[in-house]
Motif scaffolding. Structure first.
Motif, PDB file in Angstrom:
ATOM      1  N   ARG A 154       0.718  -1.073   0.069  1.00  0.00           N
ATOM      2  CA  ARG A 154       0.053   0.115   0.050  1.00  0.00           C
ATOM      3  C   ARG A 154       0.804   1.133   0.008  1.00  0.00           C
ATOM      4  O   ARG A 154       0.476   2.089  -0.589  1.00  0.00           O
ATOM      5  N   GLY A 155       2.053   1.170   0.660  1.00  0.00           N
ATOM      6  CA  GLY A 155       3.003   2.077   0.597  1.00  0.00           C
ATOM      7  C   GLY A 155       3.787   2.704  -0.580  1.00  0.00           C
ATOM      8  O   GLY A 155       4.276   3.774  -0.788  1.00  0.00           O
ATOM      9  N   GLY A 156       3.538   1.814  -1.711  1.00  0.00           N
ATOM     10  CA  GLY A 156       4.200   1.941  -2.687  1.00  0.00           C
ATOM     11  C   GLY A 156       3.627   3.098  -3.687  1.00  0.00           C
ATOM     12  O   GLY A 156       2.293   3.525  -3.491  1.00  0.00           O
ATOM     13  N   MET A 157       4.267   3.624  -4.665  1.00  0.00           N
ATOM     14  CA  MET A 157       3.661   4.707  -5.434  1.00  0.00           C
ATOM     15  C   MET A 157       2.340   4.245  -5.983  1.00  0.00           C
ATOM     16  O   MET A 157       1.329   5.260  -5.948  1.00  0.00           O
ATOM     17  N   GLN A 182      21.536  -3.799  -8.992  1.00  0.00           N
ATOM     18  CA  GLN A 182      21.393  -2.674  -8.052  1.00  0.00           C
ATOM     19  C   GLN A 182      20.805  -2.862  -6.935  1.00  0.00           C
ATOM     20  O   GLN A 182      19.554  -3.356  -6.544  1.00  0.00           O
ATOM     21  N   GLY A 183      21.446  -3.178  -5.658  1.00  0.00           N
ATOM     22  CA  GLY A 183      20.786  -3.477  -4.436  1.00  0.00           C
ATOM     23  C   GLY A 183      20.521  -4.801  -4.162  1.00  0.00           C
ATOM     24  O   GLY A 183      19.834  -5.310  -3.206  1.00  0.00           O
ATOM     25  N   ALA A 184      21.048  -5.740  -4.810  1.00  0.00           N
ATOM     26  CA  ALA A 184      20.809  -7.205  -4.701  1.00  0.00           C
ATOM     27  C   ALA A 184      21.280  -7.784  -3.514  1.00  0.00           C
ATOM     28  O   ALA A 184      22.527  -7.213  -2.724  1.00  0.00           O
ATOM     29  N   PHE A 185      20.697  -8.570  -2.653  1.00  0.00           N
ATOM     30  CA  PHE A 185      21.031  -9.117  -1.488  1.00  0.00           C
ATOM     31  C   PHE A 185      20.683 -10.491  -1.191  1.00  0.00           C
ATOM     32  O   PHE A 185      19.787 -10.948  -1.939  1.00  0.00           O
ATOM     33  N   THR A 186      21.191 -11.255  -0.303  1.00  0.00           N
ATOM     34  CA  THR A 186      20.722 -12.439   0.172  1.00  0.00           C
ATOM     35  C   THR A 186      20.294 -12.619   1.627  1.00  0.00           C
ATOM     36  O   THR A 186      20.879 -11.820   2.386  1.00  0.00           O
ATOM     37  N   THR A 195      11.054 -11.969   5.996  1.00  0.00           N
ATOM     38  CA  THR A 195      11.820 -10.759   6.013  1.00  0.00           C
ATOM     39  C   THR A 195      12.503 -10.325   4.468  1.00  0.00           C
ATOM     40  O   THR A 195      12.378  -9.284   4.194  1.00  0.00           O
ATOM     41  N   LYS A 196      12.749 -11.317   3.686  1.00  0.00           N
ATOM     42  CA  LYS A 196      13.136 -11.162   2.465  1.00  0.00           C
ATOM     43  C   LYS A 196      12.187 -10.591   1.414  1.00  0.00           C
ATOM     44  O   LYS A 196      12.328  -9.573   0.801  1.00  0.00           O
ATOM     45  N   ILE A 197      10.999 -11.246   1.740  1.00  0.00           N
ATOM     46  CA  ILE A 197       9.676 -10.698   0.840  1.00  0.00           C
ATOM     47  C   ILE A 197       9.475  -9.354   1.064  1.00  0.00           C
ATOM     48  O   ILE A 197       9.000  -8.408   0.318  1.00  0.00           O
ATOM     49  N   LEU A 198       9.372  -8.894   2.319  1.00  0.00           N
ATOM     50  CA  LEU A 198       9.145  -7.625   2.993  1.00  0.00           C
ATOM     51  C   LEU A 198      10.232  -6.625   2.354  1.00  0.00           C
ATOM     52  O   LEU A 198       9.857  -5.556   2.029  1.00  0.00           O
ATOM     53  N   LEU A 199      11.420  -7.076   2.483  1.00  0.00           N
ATOM     54  CA  LEU A 199      12.856  -6.189   1.849  1.00  0.00           C
ATOM     55  C   LEU A 199      12.227  -5.985   0.444  1.00  0.00           C
ATOM     56  O   LEU A 199      12.696  -4.777   0.046  1.00  0.00           O
ATOM     57  N   LEU A 231      13.824  -2.394   0.135  1.00  0.00           N
ATOM     58  CA  LEU A 231      14.803  -1.873   1.003  1.00  0.00           C
ATOM     59  C   LEU A 231      16.079  -2.729   1.055  1.00  0.00           C
ATOM     60  O   LEU A 231      15.820  -4.075   0.537  1.00  0.00           O
ATOM     61  N   MET A 232      17.109  -2.348   1.633  1.00  0.00           N
ATOM     62  CA  MET A 232      18.136  -3.372   1.932  1.00  0.00           C
ATOM     63  C   MET A 232      18.151  -3.753   3.423  1.00  0.00           C
ATOM     64  O   MET A 232      17.848  -2.910   4.209  1.00  0.00           O
ATOM     65  N   PRO A 233      18.847  -4.862   3.506  1.00  0.00           N
ATOM     66  CA  PRO A 233      18.920  -5.253   4.947  1.00  0.00           C
ATOM     67  C   PRO A 233      20.137  -4.123   5.588  1.00  0.00           C
ATOM     68  O   PRO A 233      20.940  -3.402   4.937  1.00  0.00           O
ATOM     69  N   GLU A 234      19.436  -4.086   6.909  1.00  0.00           N
ATOM     70  CA  GLU A 234      20.332  -2.725   7.734  1.00  0.00           C
ATOM     71  C   GLU A 234      21.865  -3.124   7.759  1.00  0.00           C
ATOM     72  O   GLU A 234      22.532  -2.342   7.868  1.00  0.00           O
ATOM     73  N   GLN A 235      22.314  -4.303   7.890  1.00  0.00           N
ATOM     74  CA  GLN A 235      23.748  -4.650   7.832  1.00  0.00           C
ATOM     75  C   GLN A 235      23.593  -6.202   7.095  1.00  0.00           C
ATOM     76  O   GLN A 235      22.716  -6.903   6.793  1.00  0.00           O
ATOM     77  N   SER A 236      24.803  -6.326   6.623  1.00  0.00           N
ATOM     78  CA  SER A 236      25.152  -7.946   5.849  1.00  0.00           C
ATOM     79  C   SER A 236      24.679  -8.884   6.631  1.00  0.00           C
ATOM     80  O   SER A 236      25.001  -9.098   7.848  1.00  0.00           O
TER      81      SER A 236
END
Length: 267
Positions: free
Chosen positions: A72-75, A208-212, A227-231, A236-241
């Motif tokens: 809902r918070g998306g553009m 850009q911004g890829a993460f595991t 957590t992964k789906i929410l990010l 968003l990116m994880p706060e830390q690796s």
């Protein structure tokens, strides 16, 4: 006249109920904040308990309030998602086609469809074919998406099909982001590799911004998926690796799985 009025009323109610029976399949030219391919490993290395946990994790993610709020918070306030199962190079299957999720009813219905699909297993592990298959799904969906993401989960390295780095680089060249969920719930065994999270970091994810988000403990598996789906939904990116090492290890051999398979049959 009364009878025809009841017929029209019944027809209208049936149509209204039909809107809530299942989320709407994506239509060409639909604008969405995110087009997301969820690509899940169903190879024989995944035991049925792991498969059930994986599926329940994705179902719970789309039932969770934080994910609903993030959409809902998306553009535009809507995303499109497709759910794919994969194993070896000839085995990729769309379980749920592109579906627009823009309200709680559509999200809950999508989660129910994930939960209700029978489990299956297949041979070999071709991450590269899963990526190539996912790229084609973007090419064919006709959606106008601000972001395109492949969410790929698995418990082993690529051992069939073209090299995983070739598939990754081709996808990234098209502006697609690949995120990874390496599943590390047991000690590495036959045809497994240690540090699968590092393999995913070096060989699978890209853009850009890829993460595991590694899943290392069975009791944390579902939360890792949520957590992964929410990010991904919230961009968003994880706060830390989430790959924690005292020292940075050398880069992984991205042909480790192919070499293991070759050695298996050469001995």
């Amino acid at each position: 006249m009364v009878r025809s009025g009841f017929i029209r009323l019944a027809t209208g109610l049936a149509c209204l109920l039909g809107l809530f029976a299942a989320p709407a399949q994506a239509q060409p030219d639909t604008e969405v904040d995110l087009a997301l391919v969820i690509a899940v490993d169903i190879s024989f290395s995944m035991d049925t308990d792991e498969q059930a946990l994986q599926r329940e994790g994705f179902a719970q993610a789309f039932r969770s309030k934080p994910v609903h709020d993030a959409i809902r918070g998306g553009m535009l306030g809507r995303i499109a998602v497709t759910y794919v199962e994969w194993a070896g190079s000839p085995d990729q299957k769309v379980i749920i086609p592109w579906t627009v999720l823009d309200n709680s009813e559509s999200l809950m219905a999508f989660a129910d469809r994930i939960s209700s699909t029978p489990l299956r297993r297949a041979q070999r592990t071709s991450i590269s074919s899963a990526i190539d298959f996912s790229v084609k799904l973007f090419d064919e969906n006709g959606l106008n998406a601000a972001r395109r993401v492949i969410d790929i989960s698995g418990d082993g390295p690529n051992n069939q099909g073209r090299l995983v780095i070739e598939a990754r680089d081709a996808a990234v060249a098209k502006g697609i982001i690949i995120n990874g969920l390496p599943i590390m719930l047991r000690q590495p065994g036959y045809l497994d590799i240690p540090d699968l999270d590092i393999y995913y970091r070096d060989c699978v994810i890209g853009g850009q911004g890829a993460f595991t988000v590694p899943a290392r403990e069975r009791d944390q598996f579902i939360e890792a998926i949520k957590t992964k789906i929410l990010l991904e939904v919230a961009n968003l990116m994880p706060e830390q690796s989430l790959i924690n090492r005292i020292q940075s290890p050398p880069r992984t051999n991205c042909m480790a799985g192919e070499m293991q398979w070759r050695d298996r049959w050469s001995n």
